[in-house]
Design an enzyme around this catalytic site. Structure first.
Site, PDB file in Angstrom:
ATOM      1  N   TYR A  57       0.843  -1.195   0.000  1.00 55.49           N
ATOM      2  CA  TYR A  57       0.000   0.000   0.000  1.00 55.49           C
ATOM      3  C   TYR A  57       0.880   1.247   0.000  1.00 55.49           C
ATOM      4  CZ  TYR A  57      -3.329   3.545   1.331  1.00 55.49           C
ATOM      5  OH  TYR A  57      -4.093   4.676   1.344  1.00 55.49           O
ATOM      6  N   HIS A  58       0.543   2.236  -0.814  1.00 57.02           N
ATOM      7  CA  HIS A  58       1.247   3.515  -0.821  1.00 57.02           C
ATOM      8  C   HIS A  58       0.340   4.613  -1.347  1.00 57.02           C
ATOM      9  CE1 HIS A  58       2.033   1.608  -4.721  1.00 57.02           C
ATOM     10  NE2 HIS A  58       2.261   2.815  -5.242  1.00 57.02           N
ATOM     11  N   LEU A  59       0.532   5.806  -0.808  1.00 59.56           N
ATOM     12  CA  LEU A  59      -0.241   6.977  -1.193  1.00 59.56           C
ATOM     13  C   LEU A  59       0.719   8.000  -1.811  1.00 59.56           C
ATOM     14  CD1 LEU A  59      -2.992   8.538  -1.060  1.00 59.56           C
ATOM     15  CD2 LEU A  59      -2.168   9.473   1.115  1.00 59.56           C
TER      16      LEU A  59
END
Length: 157
Positions: free
Chosen positions: A116-118
């Site tokens: 997960y990454h933003l």
């Protein structure tokens, strides 16, 4: 609730799990690219840049979660706190006109790193972010942007 199926290929080595480790001898993320870190999240200058949006940041959980379906709420809160802090730092130090965040899940959602990454992008009038393609950045140029953001954050938290 958790995702029941992992999309990462067999033998996959997660590049974001390595960020909190030691520098690797390549063009990838270095320790000096990190602008903010706490017990749950790390924010760092992305190694892939878009031509008119240099110095964009990725915020990742320190623990491996493949996508939003696996991400616990307490990590989501910390990710968005770090993204907001990054947004304020970008507005102040980059002089950008706005901020965009992006996050992708599963192959049909255009996810290609299985952690997960933003993304937090500095935005400028007519920057054409969604019409351009990213390319590998220079590690020395990344440190210029990281130093700006890290300094602002250190002075303001």
């Amino acid at each position: 609730m958790t995702a029941s199926f992992s999309h990462k290929p067999e033998g996959y080595e997660c590049p974001f799990c390595r960020v909190s480790g030691i520098d690797r001898p390549n063009q990838g993320t270095k320790q000096r690219d990190i602008i903010y870190q706490n017990e749950k999240v790390t924010a760092f200058i992305a190694s892939k840049w878009w031509p008119n949006n240099k110095g964009h940041v990725l915020v990742v959980p320190n623990q491996h979660f493949e996508n939003i379906f696996e991400l616990p709420a307490d990590y989501a809160v910390e990710i968005h706190r770090a993204a907001q802090l990054t947004a304020f730092a970008m507005k102040s130090t980059y002089g950008c006109d706005g901020i965009s965040t992006r996050q992708h899940n599963e192959p049909a959602g255009n996810q290609d790193v299985w952690h997960y990454h933003l993304h937090v992008y500095p935005r400028y009038v007519n920057d054409q972010l969604y019409l351009t393609k990213g390319s590998q950045s220079d590690p020395d140029e990344r440190s210029f942007y990281a130093d700006k953001l890290r300094s602002w954050i250190k002075e303001n938290i």
